[in-house]
Design a protein around this motif. Structure first.
Motif, short mmCIF file in Angstrom:
data_model
loop_
_atom_site.label_atom_id
_atom_site.label_comp_id
_atom_site.label_asym_id
_atom_site.label_seq_id
_atom_site.Cartn_x
_atom_site.Cartn_y
_atom_site.Cartn_z
N TYR A 20 10.83 -10.50 0.77
CA TYR A 20 12.16 -11.00 0.34
C TYR A 20 12.19 -12.56 0.36
CZ TYR A 20 16.70 -13.26 1.64
OH TYR A 20 17.86 -14.01 1.58
N MET B 132 20.32 -8.87 4.35
CA MET B 132 21.30 -7.76 4.40
C MET B 132 21.52 -7.32 5.90
SD MET B 132 20.37 -4.14 2.69
CE MET B 132 20.73 -4.47 1.11
N TYR C 34 17.50 -1.81 1.41
CA TYR C 34 17.07 -3.03 1.19
C TYR C 34 15.90 -3.31 -0.02
CZ TYR C 34 15.50 -7.62 3.12
OH TYR C 34 15.27 -8.84 3.03
#
Length: 368
Positions: free
Chosen positions: A25, A72, A94
């Protein structure tokens, strides 16, 4: 990809559990593109990290401190559902939401020195040549099995937490649970109503923690674990220095005699275990809730281990090789710690690839 079948990328992330997904991420967030600039390799059959292998009776409501991944939230999870289902579905959403392009199954066999300052990551799905590597392999694949005299003579069943099937399978059995951590106590409390008899043995007397797990308590515990990895010693778990939470269920199990800790036995015999003082306990099953070790054998060709047996780490960076960052190792081996460590590793790698010196002070701490 170069002309000999090796994929050139800036970063390889090994592992797609909490630590690996957090790292991916932050790579995306800072401009790295999946498949072009970085790749995430995962040996598991599907999303969920180690959570997908947890025992069915570990419902989400029993999970301690599951922290959401960055970007998230985990919303409206049913506490009665198995954590393996809840977290696997969450990780799957995700990966798709942030288009992380995880490659699986990809078993990483070895990480070696390459050419031109690159590493070589040899896997069942091909070879990658990154400029930096984030290792987020956790511990699930390396369950620790202690050795005791007579172990091979025991006629009953032996299994480890990693293969715990749930309490029903122990119905009518005499069960010895070995281990003083959270898994050992949870297993024991679940098994006791089904088993014919249970015995709890640990190497050290368990320490139960009263009161809330505050940020100050967490930081103090992480500091102790972090000091070990700075010295190049194998990391201990955070729970090993925080103690076990003393909740109502644990208090009741102590009062009922279920959590009646006995010292570690000295040897195993065909029908059970024995102590040096002559005590003998018969058993049909021995459940080893003895923890896990870091799954880092694939890094062995880089010779990162210190004499103490561990890898010296500053923040997330391996002291012996600044291209290597270990996330979810030692002090960052918790869900919130893995999130923060993923960010720290990416910042360190950005500096490395830009030719800037490693930053010691002020780098985001990988705390629990």
């Amino acid at each position: 990809m170069n002309n000999i079948g090796v994929h050139d990328v800036d970063v390889v992330v090994i592992g797609a559990g909490q630590a690996g997904l957090s790292s991916a991420y932050h790579l995306r967030r800072t401009g790295f593109e999946p498949d072009r600039d970085f790749v995430v390799l995962d040996h598991a059959p599907g999303p969920g990290g180690a959570w997908q292998f947890r025992w069915p009776s570990l419902t989400f409501g029993k999970v301690h401190g599951m922290h959401a991944l960055p970007g998230m939230e985990l919303m409206d999870a049913d506490p009665a559902r198995p954590s393996s289902e809840v977290v696997t579905e969450y990780f799957d959403r995700y990966e798709r939401a942030f288009d992380l392009s995880v490659r699986r199954p990809a078993d990483v066999r070895a990480v070696r020195e390459g050419t031109g300052g690159r590493l070589l990551v040899e896997t069942s799905a091909g070879i990658w040549a990154p400029r930096a590597l984030i290792n987020a392999t956790g511990t699930w694949d390396r369950p620790f099995w202690p050795r005791y005299p007579g172990q091979e003579t025991f006629r009953g069943r032996q299994l480890h937490t990693a293969r715990y099937p749930g309490p029903e399978e122990f119905a009518g059995r005499r069960v010895i649970v070995v281990g003083g951590g959270a898994s050992g106590t949870q297993h024991l409390m679940e098994i006791a109503p089904y088993a014919a008899a249970t015995t709890w043995v640990t190497r050290r007397p368990p320490v139960f923690r009263e009161g809330p797990f505050t940020e100050e308590v967490g930081r103090a515990a992480v500091a102790l674990v972090e000091e070990r990895v700075r010295q190049g010693l194998p990391p201990r778990s955070v729970v090993s220095v925080t103690g076990l939470p003393l909740n109502d269920a644990v208090r009741q199990a102590i009062a009922d005699g279920v959590l009646d800790r006995q010292p570690m036995f000295d040897r195993m015999v065909p029908d059970g275990v024995e102590w040096a003082n002559g005590r003998h306990v018969e058993a049909d099953v021995i459940l080893w809730a003895t923890g896990f070790r870091a799954a880092i054998d694939h890094l062995a060709p880089l010779r990162l281990r210190e004499q103490g047996g561990g890898i010296r780490v500053e923040g997330t960076r391996a002291v012996a090789d600044p291209r290597i960052h270990l996330v979810g190792y030692g002090p960052s081996a918790s869900t919130i710690g893995a999130n923060r460590a993923g960010r720290a590793a990416v910042l360190g790698i950005r500096r490395l690839l830009a030719g800037e010196p490693a930053q010691e002070a002020g780098e985001p701490a990988a705390v629990a």
